[in-house]
Scaffold this motif. Sequence first.
Motif, PDB file in Angstrom:
ATOM      1  N   ASN A 498       0.845  -1.186   0.000  1.00 14.09           N
ATOM      2  CA  ASN A 498       0.000   0.000   0.000  1.00 14.09           C
ATOM      3  C   ASN A 498       0.885   1.242   0.000  1.00 14.09           C
ATOM      4  OD1 ASN A 498      -3.022  -0.731   0.270  1.00 14.09           O
ATOM      5  ND2 ASN A 498      -2.032  -2.118   1.733  1.00 14.09           N
ATOM      6  N   VAL A 499       0.273   2.397  -0.088  1.00 15.29           N
ATOM      7  CA  VAL A 499       1.000   3.654  -0.237  1.00 15.29           C
ATOM      8  C   VAL A 499       0.721   4.557   0.956  1.00 15.29           C
ATOM      9  CG1 VAL A 499       1.361   5.665  -1.720  1.00 15.29           C
ATOM     10  CG2 VAL A 499       0.854   3.446  -2.737  1.00 15.29           C
ATOM     11  N   ALA A 500       1.782   5.149   1.489  1.00 17.76           N
ATOM     12  CA  ALA A 500       1.630   6.037   2.642  1.00 17.76           C
ATOM     13  C   ALA A 500       0.902   7.321   2.260  1.00 17.76           C
ATOM     14  CB  ALA A 500       3.000   6.358   3.237  1.00 17.76           C
ATOM     15  N   ASP A 501       1.249   7.901   1.118  1.00 15.99           N
ATOM     16  CA  ASP A 501       0.666   9.161   0.662  1.00 15.99           C
ATOM     17  C   ASP A 501       0.343   9.027  -0.818  1.00 15.99           C
ATOM     18  OD1 ASP A 501      -0.001  11.709  -0.093  1.00 15.99           O
ATOM     19  OD2 ASP A 501       1.810  12.678   0.665  1.00 15.99           O
ATOM     20  N   MET A 502      -0.946   8.940  -1.147  1.00 15.13           N
ATOM     21  CA  MET A 502      -1.358   8.725  -2.533  1.00 15.13           C
ATOM     22  C   MET A 502      -0.892   9.845  -3.464  1.00 15.13           C
ATOM     23  SD  MET A 502      -3.225   5.912  -2.975  1.00 15.13           S
ATOM     24  CE  MET A 502      -4.285   4.743  -2.136  1.00 15.13           C
ATOM     25  N   SER A 503      -0.718  11.043  -2.925  1.00 11.52           N
ATOM     26  CA  SER A 503      -0.383  12.179  -3.789  1.00 11.52           C
ATOM     27  C   SER A 503       1.007  12.072  -4.394  1.00 11.52           C
ATOM     28  CB  SER A 503      -0.505  13.494  -3.007  1.00 11.52           C
ATOM     29  OG  SER A 503       0.494  13.594  -2.006  1.00 11.52           O
ATOM     30  N   VAL A 504       1.871  11.200  -3.860  1.00  9.03           N
ATOM     31  CA  VAL A 504       3.237  11.093  -4.392  1.00  9.03           C
ATOM     32  C   VAL A 504       3.341  10.046  -5.502  1.00  9.03           C
ATOM     33  CG1 VAL A 504       4.156  11.749  -2.127  1.00  9.03           C
ATOM     34  CG2 VAL A 504       4.032   9.328  -2.744  1.00  9.03           C
ATOM     35  N   LEU A 505       2.255   9.333  -5.778  1.00  4.05           N
ATOM     36  CA  LEU A 505       2.311   8.337  -6.843  1.00  4.05           C
ATOM     37  C   LEU A 505       2.549   9.023  -8.186  1.00  4.05           C
ATOM     38  CD1 LEU A 505      -0.621   5.936  -5.900  1.00  4.05           C
ATOM     39  CD2 LEU A 505       1.816   5.389  -5.904  1.00  4.05           C
ATOM     40  N   PRO A 506       3.422   8.470  -9.015  1.00  8.87           N
ATOM     41  CA  PRO A 506       3.644   9.076 -10.333  1.00  8.87           C
ATOM     42  C   PRO A 506       2.397   8.949 -11.189  1.00  8.87           C
ATOM     43  CG  PRO A 506       4.757   6.955 -10.185  1.00  8.87           C
ATOM     44  CD  PRO A 506       4.256   7.264  -8.805  1.00  8.87           C
ATOM     45  N   PRO A 507       2.072  10.000 -11.960  1.00 14.86           N
ATOM     46  CA  PRO A 507       0.897   9.935 -12.825  1.00 14.86           C
ATOM     47  C   PRO A 507       1.170   9.040 -14.029  1.00 14.86           C
ATOM     48  CG  PRO A 507       2.088  11.952 -13.241  1.00 14.86           C
ATOM     49  CD  PRO A 507       2.786  11.280 -12.087  1.00 14.86           C
ATOM     50  N   PRO A 508       0.140   8.668 -14.774  1.00 10.35           N
ATOM     51  CA  PRO A 508       0.389   7.957 -16.035  1.00 10.35           C
ATOM     52  C   PRO A 508       1.327   8.767 -16.922  1.00 10.35           C
ATOM     53  CG  PRO A 508      -1.953   7.967 -15.504  1.00 10.35           C
ATOM     54  CD  PRO A 508      -1.301   8.865 -14.520  1.00 10.35           C
ATOM     55  N   ASP A 509       2.090   8.087 -17.746  1.00  6.33           N
ATOM     56  CA  ASP A 509       3.074   8.772 -18.592  1.00  6.33           C
ATOM     57  C   ASP A 509       2.428   9.863 -19.430  1.00  6.33           C
ATOM     58  OD1 ASP A 509       5.060   7.141 -17.598  1.00  6.33           O
ATOM     59  OD2 ASP A 509       4.897   5.678 -19.221  1.00  6.33           O
ATOM     60  N   GLU A 510       1.185   9.648 -19.859  1.00 10.49           N
ATOM     61  CA  GLU A 510       0.511  10.633 -20.694  1.00 10.49           C
ATOM     62  C   GLU A 510       0.280  11.946 -19.961  1.00 10.49           C
ATOM     63  OE1 GLU A 510      -0.205   6.596 -22.141  1.00 10.49           O
ATOM     64  OE2 GLU A 510      -0.462   7.560 -20.193  1.00 10.49           O
ATOM     65  N   LEU A 511       0.150  11.901 -18.620  1.00  8.28           N
ATOM     66  CA  LEU A 511      -0.026  13.118 -17.832  1.00  8.28           C
ATOM     67  C   LEU A 511       1.301  13.677 -17.346  1.00  8.28           C
ATOM     68  CD1 LEU A 511      -3.164  12.335 -15.626  1.00  8.28           C
ATOM     69  CD2 LEU A 511      -2.998  13.919 -17.543  1.00  8.28           C
ATOM     70  N   GLY A 512       2.322  12.842 -17.270  1.00  4.46           N
ATOM     71  CA  GLY A 512       3.603  13.293 -16.732  1.00  4.46           C
ATOM     72  C   GLY A 512       4.482  13.991 -17.744  1.00  4.46           C
ATOM     73  N   SER A 513       4.090  13.981 -19.021  1.00  4.33           N
ATOM     74  CA  SER A 513       4.946  14.563 -20.059  1.00  4.33           C
ATOM     75  C   SER A 513       4.278  15.719 -20.777  1.00  4.33           C
ATOM     76  CB  SER A 513       5.319  13.478 -21.078  1.00  4.33           C
ATOM     77  OG  SER A 513       4.135  12.938 -21.679  1.00  4.33           O
ATOM     78  N   LEU A 514       3.367  16.410 -20.122  1.00  2.00           N
ATOM     79  CA  LEU A 514       2.651  17.511 -20.753  1.00  2.00           C
ATOM     80  C   LEU A 514       3.547  18.731 -20.915  1.00  2.00           C
ATOM     81  CD1 LEU A 514      -0.694  17.237 -18.736  1.00  2.00           C
ATOM     82  CD2 LEU A 514      -0.343  16.555 -21.121  1.00  2.00           C
ATOM     83  N   SER A 515       3.473  19.355 -22.080  1.00  2.00           N
ATOM     84  CA  SER A 515       4.178  20.620 -22.287  1.00  2.00           C
ATOM     85  C   SER A 515       3.359  21.757 -21.692  1.00  2.00           C
ATOM     86  CB  SER A 515       4.377  20.865 -23.782  1.00  2.00           C
ATOM     87  OG  SER A 515       3.125  21.111 -24.404  1.00  2.00           O
ATOM     88  N   LEU A 516       3.957  22.954 -21.639  1.00  2.00           N
ATOM     89  CA  LEU A 516       3.240  24.114 -21.109  1.00  2.00           C
ATOM     90  C   LEU A 516       2.003  24.404 -21.947  1.00  2.00           C
ATOM     91  CD1 LEU A 516       2.939  26.509 -19.228  1.00  2.00           C
ATOM     92  CD2 LEU A 516       4.533  27.793 -20.686  1.00  2.00           C
TER      93      LEU A 516
END
Length: 681
Positions: A498-516
């Motif tokens: 399980n995860v201590a803090d859900m907010s630190v989970l990496p997002p899907p690659d499609e959301l993690g590589s967004l340009s400005l």
Amino acid sequence: MSARRSSTSDQTRARLLDLWTGDDAYGRPVGCVTTSFTFDAELFEEQCLARFLSIQSNPNETAKAYLIEREEKLAQCFACVLVDSAHAAANRSLRWHMLPVRVPGGGVLHAKLTLLVWENFIRILIGSANLTEPAYRRNQEVMAPLDFGAEGNPAPELLSECVAFLHRVRRFAPGFDRTDVGPQAALASFLTSVDRRARSLPPADRDDAECALIPLVPGGDTVVEQLNARWVGPRPDQAWVLSPFFDEDARAGATAATFAGILTTRGKRSLRFVGPGRTLPDGTVQIDAPAPLKESSHPSLRHAFSIVEQSIAIEGKQEDRPLHAKSVWLEKDDRTLYMLGSSNFTAAGLGLHPRHNIELNLAYLIRDRGSRFGKLCAQSWPQEHELDDIEGVQFLGGLPDSADDADAPPLPAAFGLALFCLDEQGARLELEMGADAPPVFSVLSKEHGALLDAQGWVRSGSPRAVVLPWDTKRPPSSLDVRWQDDAKSEWSAPWVVNVADMSVLPPPDELGSLSLSELIDILTSARPLHEVVLRILQRRESQKPSGTTLEVDPHKKVDTSQFLLRRMRRVAQALEGMRERLQQPVSSLDALRWRLRGPIGPVALAKRLSAEDPEGAAFMIAEVAATLRSVAWQPLGTLRRDAINPEVTEITRSLQDLARQAPAPPSLASYVTASFEELLS
């Protein structure tokens, strides 16, 4: 009772999955907790949660859109599954918690309880169906929904009792004493918020039936004792038992004799056993029940039998529908008690064995069985065929209780809570170990192979807590534990992470590589996140170079001054879109942190500004911080209003650090410094 169930067309049928679906009037989904013996993670994620969260994407048609929509909606909603330790899933999304439950003494978690919480509505589901594909798609099951809304509610005490039951169950899951972070702390907080809501509900209206929970927990009363206590007035003289499983041989007779103690001791009485059966082509009738049940425990007590066919007609077609429902019906004149739930007619299911299960049932106490509600309950009983003459009936023996049918032992209790943590100390796995760990074991992961073994653990002093650095981008949903038992037999089982803090989970690659530019498109769009991102991905695909060199520097393609003006206008629109997103109701601290630190939050926007527009970044980041400070937050669920400001202040300081790192002329730097000083004062 059976006379009123002349055909299956009279019966109350429903798609169990539809019970997970909310209504616009219910408001936003806040969280759900469910328990199950056997478990299918894919069904839970793609069918149950998808309906509860109103996920529109289909994972089989648009997988990327589904992952993005699931990420966004699960990040805003609490979800936890309590599952018997022998059936914990190895693979799942880490956006929801899973707690394997080990019942002391050898029983299993067999209860099937679901708690669905929306902003304005709460639904409880109690019944016989596990969270598996056969249960939800094929079996003959029984389930009772209890709805708590603005009016017409059952007794609010029922909701509080369900919360208390879940608290009892979670005591047998790892990490119960971990109250700071992790699944147990999150679950406790969620259940506390539900209990607060239960106490604010109006009392139930008097009706022609009362409703009561019949739980079976370690140290509690048996199901038989509770049914005895719930019945009011002269004792019942008739009973029907519906069960797909029975004890084997002589033990079945002992269970029946104990259960018959509920009935009156005066005059004639009957106990009818209803179980799975079939009629063969040659006319032979078979029932999946043990022959010793033919003998009653007293001359005045008559045992009778009925079968439920496994092949039934649905919409004109014969379909294979195994019986899995479990119910009890007691009668005396017009008074009736109807119990449904998870308890099979076995010693373990009724609490008549020292190693009994954890079960949950719901009992309706009906004053007039001829009332509309009484008839509705009767119609929920599956169509049965009474066996008037049992001389030629083949009794095939009691099918073993599914709770007794384990192919392999569960993970030893020494392997406690496995928690992924990511904070200023770095990414790591924190593993709780008990002193009674097997003398030979190894812990492995798909990413890193061997992580820990018995020899290394003993050499390091057999520590209660083992900390392992984790350098892979994505944490595991489980580890693989292999061990030897006392007989030197080798076994393996997943160790749920399980995860201590859900907010630190990496997002899907499609959301993690967004340009400005793409991030601004998302924030300025009124369309759902997954739809906008899917269009961005399609646009990327269509713009891939086809052999011709493309100019990628925006400053070389357009006039710089015009570009800056357009960019500032777009950023201003994006900030307003960000404010609107942040001002939507937020139900938990994890959800708040995801909004602030997630892939479309203020930190992500500030980082893209720094990377792609360094000359104007300082000013624009200050505007991001000012927008953040102007948000009118709407906390609900477990989120307390006084927990919001510290999180916002921490994010504001992070934005301040990013702004300081951006190049800026002295006058602009002074303005940015003064802005942050005012925001943080």
